[in-house]
Write a protein that holds these residues in place. Structure first.
Motif, PDB file in Angstrom:
ATOM      1  N   HIS A 162       0.818  -1.205   0.000  1.00  0.00           N
ATOM      2  CA  HIS A 162       0.000   0.000   0.000  1.00  0.00           C
ATOM      3  C   HIS A 162       0.858   1.265   0.000  1.00  0.00           C
ATOM      4  O   HIS A 162       0.598   2.213  -0.752  1.00  0.00           O
ATOM      5  CB  HIS A 162      -0.891   0.034   1.250  1.00  0.00           C
ATOM      6  N   ALA A 163       1.859   1.290   0.852  1.00  0.00           N
ATOM      7  CA  ALA A 163       2.644   2.514   1.057  1.00  0.00           C
ATOM      8  C   ALA A 163       3.576   2.802  -0.112  1.00  0.00           C
ATOM      9  O   ALA A 163       3.983   3.952  -0.312  1.00  0.00           O
ATOM     10  CB  ALA A 163       3.448   2.417   2.356  1.00  0.00           C
ATOM     11  N   GLN A 164       3.925   1.773  -0.865  1.00  0.00           N
ATOM     12  CA  GLN A 164       4.862   1.915  -1.968  1.00  0.00           C
ATOM     13  C   GLN A 164       4.090   1.849  -3.278  1.00  0.00           C
ATOM     14  O   GLN A 164       4.039   0.820  -3.952  1.00  0.00           O
ATOM     15  CB  GLN A 164       5.930   0.821  -1.893  1.00  0.00           C
ATOM     16  N   ASN A 165       3.470   2.962  -3.639  1.00  0.00           N
ATOM     17  CA  ASN A 165       2.626   3.043  -4.828  1.00  0.00           C
ATOM     18  C   ASN A 165       3.489   3.392  -6.034  1.00  0.00           C
ATOM     19  O   ASN A 165       3.696   4.556  -6.361  1.00  0.00           O
ATOM     20  CB  ASN A 165       1.532   4.096  -4.615  1.00  0.00           C
ATOM     21  N   GLY A 166       3.999   2.372  -6.706  1.00  0.00           N
ATOM     22  CA  GLY A 166       4.935   2.614  -7.805  1.00  0.00           C
ATOM     23  C   GLY A 166       6.198   3.239  -7.254  1.00  0.00           C
ATOM     24  O   GLY A 166       6.922   2.627  -6.464  1.00  0.00           O
ATOM     25  N   THR A 167       6.473   4.474  -7.654  1.00  0.00           N
ATOM     26  CA  THR A 167       7.611   5.202  -7.082  1.00  0.00           C
ATOM     27  C   THR A 167       7.122   6.349  -6.196  1.00  0.00           C
ATOM     28  O   THR A 167       7.863   7.290  -5.929  1.00  0.00           O
ATOM     29  CB  THR A 167       8.505   5.766  -8.209  1.00  0.00           C
ATOM     30  N   SER A 168       5.882   6.266  -5.721  1.00  0.00           N
ATOM     31  CA  SER A 168       5.292   7.346  -4.930  1.00  0.00           C
ATOM     32  C   SER A 168       4.954   6.851  -3.526  1.00  0.00           C
ATOM     33  O   SER A 168       4.095   5.973  -3.384  1.00  0.00           O
ATOM     34  CB  SER A 168       4.007   7.863  -5.592  1.00  0.00           C
ATOM     35  N   PRO A 169       5.607   7.373  -2.495  1.00  0.00           N
ATOM     36  CA  PRO A 169       5.179   7.031  -1.130  1.00  0.00           C
ATOM     37  C   PRO A 169       3.765   7.548  -0.885  1.00  0.00           C
ATOM     38  O   PRO A 169       3.443   8.684  -1.225  1.00  0.00           O
ATOM     39  CB  PRO A 169       6.208   7.752  -0.250  1.00  0.00           C
ATOM     40  N   THR A 170       2.916   6.710  -0.316  1.00  0.00           N
ATOM     41  CA  THR A 170       1.484   6.992  -0.233  1.00  0.00           C
ATOM     42  C   THR A 170       0.960   6.677   1.164  1.00  0.00           C
ATOM     43  O   THR A 170       1.357   5.683   1.774  1.00  0.00           O
ATOM     44  CB  THR A 170       0.713   6.148  -1.271  1.00  0.00           C
ATOM     45  N   LEU A 171       0.062   7.532   1.666  1.00  0.00           N
ATOM     46  CA  LEU A 171      -0.639   7.274   2.924  1.00  0.00           C
ATOM     47  C   LEU A 171      -2.099   6.964   2.636  1.00  0.00           C
ATOM     48  O   LEU A 171      -2.733   7.623   1.802  1.00  0.00           O
ATOM     49  CB  LEU A 171      -0.551   8.484   3.857  1.00  0.00           C
ATOM     50  N   TRP A 172      -2.644   5.990   3.360  1.00  0.00           N
ATOM     51  CA  TRP A 172      -4.005   5.498   3.124  1.00  0.00           C
ATOM     52  C   TRP A 172      -4.935   5.926   4.245  1.00  0.00           C
ATOM     53  O   TRP A 172      -4.633   5.770   5.427  1.00  0.00           O
ATOM     54  CB  TRP A 172      -4.003   3.980   2.994  1.00  0.00           C
ATOM     55  N   LEU A 173      -6.102   6.480   3.848  1.00  0.00           N
ATOM     56  CA  LEU A 173      -7.128   6.878   4.797  1.00  0.00           C
ATOM     57  C   LEU A 173      -8.263   5.856   4.844  1.00  0.00           C
ATOM     58  O   LEU A 173      -9.043   5.835   5.801  1.00  0.00           O
ATOM     59  CB  LEU A 173      -7.711   8.245   4.418  1.00  0.00           C
ATOM     60  N   GLN A 174      -8.361   5.016   3.813  1.00  0.00           N
ATOM     61  CA  GLN A 174      -9.440   4.033   3.732  1.00  0.00           C
ATOM     62  C   GLN A 174      -9.023   2.931   2.766  1.00  0.00           C
ATOM     63  O   GLN A 174      -8.413   3.205   1.732  1.00  0.00           O
ATOM     64  CB  GLN A 174     -10.739   4.685   3.222  1.00  0.00           C
ATOM     65  N   ASP A 175      -9.326   1.685   3.123  1.00  0.00           N
ATOM     66  CA  ASP A 175      -9.241   0.592   2.157  1.00  0.00           C
ATOM     67  C   ASP A 175     -10.232  -0.490   2.587  1.00  0.00           C
ATOM     68  O   ASP A 175      -9.951  -1.301   3.454  1.00  0.00           O
ATOM     69  CB  ASP A 175      -7.834   0.004   2.063  1.00  0.00           C
ATOM     70  N   ASP A 176     -11.401  -0.468   1.965  1.00  0.00           N
ATOM     71  CA  ASP A 176     -12.449  -1.440   2.260  1.00  0.00           C
ATOM     72  C   ASP A 176     -12.654  -2.400   1.094  1.00  0.00           C
ATOM     73  O   ASP A 176     -13.725  -2.995   0.948  1.00  0.00           O
ATOM     74  CB  ASP A 176     -13.765  -0.709   2.580  1.00  0.00           C
ATOM     75  N   ARG A 177     -11.617  -2.557   0.278  1.00  0.00           N
ATOM     76  CA  ARG A 177     -11.744  -3.452  -0.874  1.00  0.00           C
ATOM     77  C   ARG A 177     -11.678  -4.914  -0.470  1.00  0.00           C
ATOM     78  O   ARG A 177     -12.145  -5.785  -1.195  1.00  0.00           O
ATOM     79  CB  ARG A 177     -10.651  -3.128  -1.899  1.00  0.00           C
ATOM     80  N   THR A 178     -11.070  -5.194   0.683  1.00  0.00           N
ATOM     81  CA  THR A 178     -11.037  -6.542   1.234  1.00  0.00           C
ATOM     82  C   THR A 178     -11.435  -6.452   2.703  1.00  0.00           C
ATOM     83  O   THR A 178     -11.339  -5.374   3.312  1.00  0.00           O
ATOM     84  CB  THR A 178      -9.626  -7.162   1.120  1.00  0.00           C
ATOM     85  N   PRO A 179     -11.850  -7.559   3.326  1.00  0.00           N
ATOM     86  CA  PRO A 179     -12.296  -7.496   4.717  1.00  0.00           C
ATOM     87  C   PRO A 179     -11.240  -6.994   5.695  1.00  0.00           C
ATOM     88  O   PRO A 179     -11.581  -6.421   6.732  1.00  0.00           O
ATOM     89  CB  PRO A 179     -12.680  -8.957   5.021  1.00  0.00           C
ATOM     90  N   ASP A 180      -9.952  -7.190   5.373  1.00  0.00           N
ATOM     91  CA  ASP A 180      -8.896  -6.823   6.314  1.00  0.00           C
ATOM     92  C   ASP A 180      -8.081  -5.608   5.871  1.00  0.00           C
ATOM     93  O   ASP A 180      -7.177  -5.187   6.582  1.00  0.00           O
ATOM     94  CB  ASP A 180      -7.946  -8.012   6.516  1.00  0.00           C
ATOM     95  N   GLY A 181      -8.409  -5.046   4.709  1.00  0.00           N
ATOM     96  CA  GLY A 181      -7.629  -3.914   4.198  1.00  0.00           C
ATOM     97  C   GLY A 181      -7.678  -2.701   5.098  1.00  0.00           C
ATOM     98  O   GLY A 181      -6.752  -1.875   5.102  1.00  0.00           O
ATOM     99  N   HIS A 182      -8.746  -2.577   5.912  1.00  0.00           N
ATOM    100  CA  HIS A 182      -8.884  -1.413   6.792  1.00  0.00           C
ATOM    101  C   HIS A 182      -7.750  -1.308   7.791  1.00  0.00           C
ATOM    102  O   HIS A 182      -7.495  -0.235   8.349  1.00  0.00           O
ATOM    103  CB  HIS A 182     -10.214  -1.484   7.540  1.00  0.00           C
ATOM    104  N   GLU A 183      -7.036  -2.431   8.054  1.00  0.00           N
ATOM    105  CA  GLU A 183      -5.951  -2.400   9.030  1.00  0.00           C
ATOM    106  C   GLU A 183      -4.861  -1.408   8.615  1.00  0.00           C
ATOM    107  O   GLU A 183      -4.181  -0.835   9.467  1.00  0.00           O
ATOM    108  CB  GLU A 183      -5.362  -3.797   9.216  1.00  0.00           C
ATOM    109  N   VAL A 184      -4.679  -1.228   7.304  1.00  0.00           N
ATOM    110  CA  VAL A 184      -3.677  -0.267   6.831  1.00  0.00           C
ATOM    111  C   VAL A 184      -4.095   1.145   7.218  1.00  0.00           C
ATOM    112  O   VAL A 184      -3.306   1.910   7.789  1.00  0.00           O
ATOM    113  CB  VAL A 184      -3.490  -0.381   5.304  1.00  0.00           C
ATOM    114  N   ALA A 185      -5.338   1.521   6.919  1.00  0.00           N
ATOM    115  CA  ALA A 185      -5.828   2.852   7.281  1.00  0.00           C
ATOM    116  C   ALA A 185      -5.901   3.026   8.796  1.00  0.00           C
ATOM    117  O   ALA A 185      -5.643   4.115   9.321  1.00  0.00           O
ATOM    118  CB  ALA A 185      -7.201   3.097   6.660  1.00  0.00           C
ATOM    119  N   ASP A 186      -6.232   1.951   9.526  1.00  0.00           N
ATOM    120  CA  ASP A 186      -6.311   2.030  10.985  1.00  0.00           C
ATOM    121  C   ASP A 186      -4.984   2.488  11.584  1.00  0.00           C
ATOM    122  O   ASP A 186      -4.960   3.177  12.613  1.00  0.00           O
ATOM    123  CB  ASP A 186      -6.681   0.669  11.584  1.00  0.00           C
ATOM    124  N   ALA A 187      -3.881   2.097  10.956  1.00  0.00           N
ATOM    125  CA  ALA A 187      -2.570   2.498  11.468  1.00  0.00           C
ATOM    126  C   ALA A 187      -2.424   4.011  11.500  1.00  0.00           C
ATOM    127  O   ALA A 187      -1.730   4.564  12.364  1.00  0.00           O
ATOM    128  CB  ALA A 187      -1.462   1.879  10.603  1.00  0.00           C
TER     129      ALA A 187
END
Length: 322
Positions: A162-187
């Motif tokens: 998630h954080a390594q989006n190609g060559t762009s460092p990225t922060l996630w506010l939401q990921d509900d595409r899978t049941p457990d993806g929210h753990e990334v945004a929860d951080a």
């Protein structure tokens, strides 16, 4: 800028960006923030936005505004995620060097926060206010969580971190595409000092109501004390992170009863006991600096005239488990 024969960003993209940036000042005002300055710097086709604002409790914040990916019907899944890129490309030295450059640059500029903004239609649905000093650590934590989800096979068909989006460092506010993806945004949302301004109650001017109820206790006049329908106000604070495993171990050690020798109170409902950090949580979050106390004994350990003597007794007891 073009990509092949296609514009990298079209007119609709620039229009959507302007709408988001223009919506920010009224959004902050609705939540009791006073916008002191709203500066925008144009570099080629890119716009940088810097907001200086005074919080409802009087703090002055200076923030860089970062917009999250658009939600305008380009694909049916886009309502299920939200993220913002922190840089277009990696710098020499890799991911951590890039994040260090971002935080150092913004600190030198006098910024205190980054504000990550997600607009959906006419509403701002996420507004993550992130202290500058936490940006790199949060990115690292999201990278670790994403790797862990990958190891556990919980990312569906996704393979990229998630954080390594190609060559762009990225922060996630939401990921509900899978049941457990929210753990990334929860951080991000669970990180001390991070506030979602979109969750704050908008300030509104309420009409003055005449209270015609009768108070049958004329002395004192209780009707002048307190208030009904108390107004919520945002508060910025920092706190020491605590390990929930330490709390659980101390409560189990105590048999869910107060560990003060002269007390021993217990109740059969959860949440009755506090875990008291004898020398302070900032100094040590270990079982040998903690005791389980009932609410009364916990208050005595902090505020009683004999608190120092009581804490010495508690420390002598707790050190047995070191």
């Amino acid at each position: 800028m073009s990509k092949g024969n296609r514009l990298f960003r079209g007119p609709e993209s620039h229009a959507a960006e302007k709408l988001s940036r223009d919506a920010l000042a009224p959004f902050l005002k609705d939540r009791g923030y006073v916008v002191i300055d709203d500066k925008r710097i144009q570099t080629g086709v890119a716009t940088q936005q810097f907001i200086v604002t005074r919080t409802p409790d009087g703090q002055v914040l200076s923030m860089r505004v970062r917009l999250c990916w658009r939600r305008d019907g380009r694909n049916p899944n886009e309502k299920n995620y939200s993220a913002a890129q922190l840089a277009a490309h990696l710098r020499s030295g890799g991911w951590d060097a890039t994040l260090e450059h971002i935080t150092t640059r913004d600190t030198k500029r006098g910024l205190t926060h980054n504000l990550l903004l997600q607009r959906d239609g006419g509403a701002i649905i996420f507004a993550a206010l992130i202290p500058i000093e936490s940006l790199h650590d949060i990115w690292n934590r999201q990278r670790e969580v994403s790797d862990d989800l990958q190891r556990r096979g919980l990312k569906g068909r996704a393979r990229k971190n998630h954080a390594q989006n190609g060559t762009s460092p990225t922060l996630w506010l939401q990921d509900d595409r899978t049941p457990d993806g929210h753990e990334v945004a929860d951080a991000l949302w669970q990180w001390p000092g991070v506030i979602d301004l979109a969750q704050l109650t908008p300030h509104a001017v309420r009409p003055v109501l005449v209270d015609d109820t009768y108070d049958d206790c004329p002395t004192p006049d209780y009707s002048t004390l307190g208030r009904d329908e108390g107004e919520r106000v945002p508060v910025l604070r920092s706190e020491v992170r605590r390990d929930p495993h330490v709390r659980r171990a101390v409560l189990e050690r105590a048999g869910f009863a107060c560990e003060r020798e002269s007390c021993g109170k217990s109740r059969d409902f959860p949440g009755f006991l506090d875990v008291h950090h004898i020398l302070g949580a900032e100094k040590s979050d270990r079982v040998y600096n903690c005791v389980a106390l009932c609410p009364c004994c916990h208050r005595e350990a902090h505020y009683a005239p004999y608190a120092d003597d009581l804490n010495m007794q508690l420390l002598t007891y707790a050190k047995r488990f070191g």
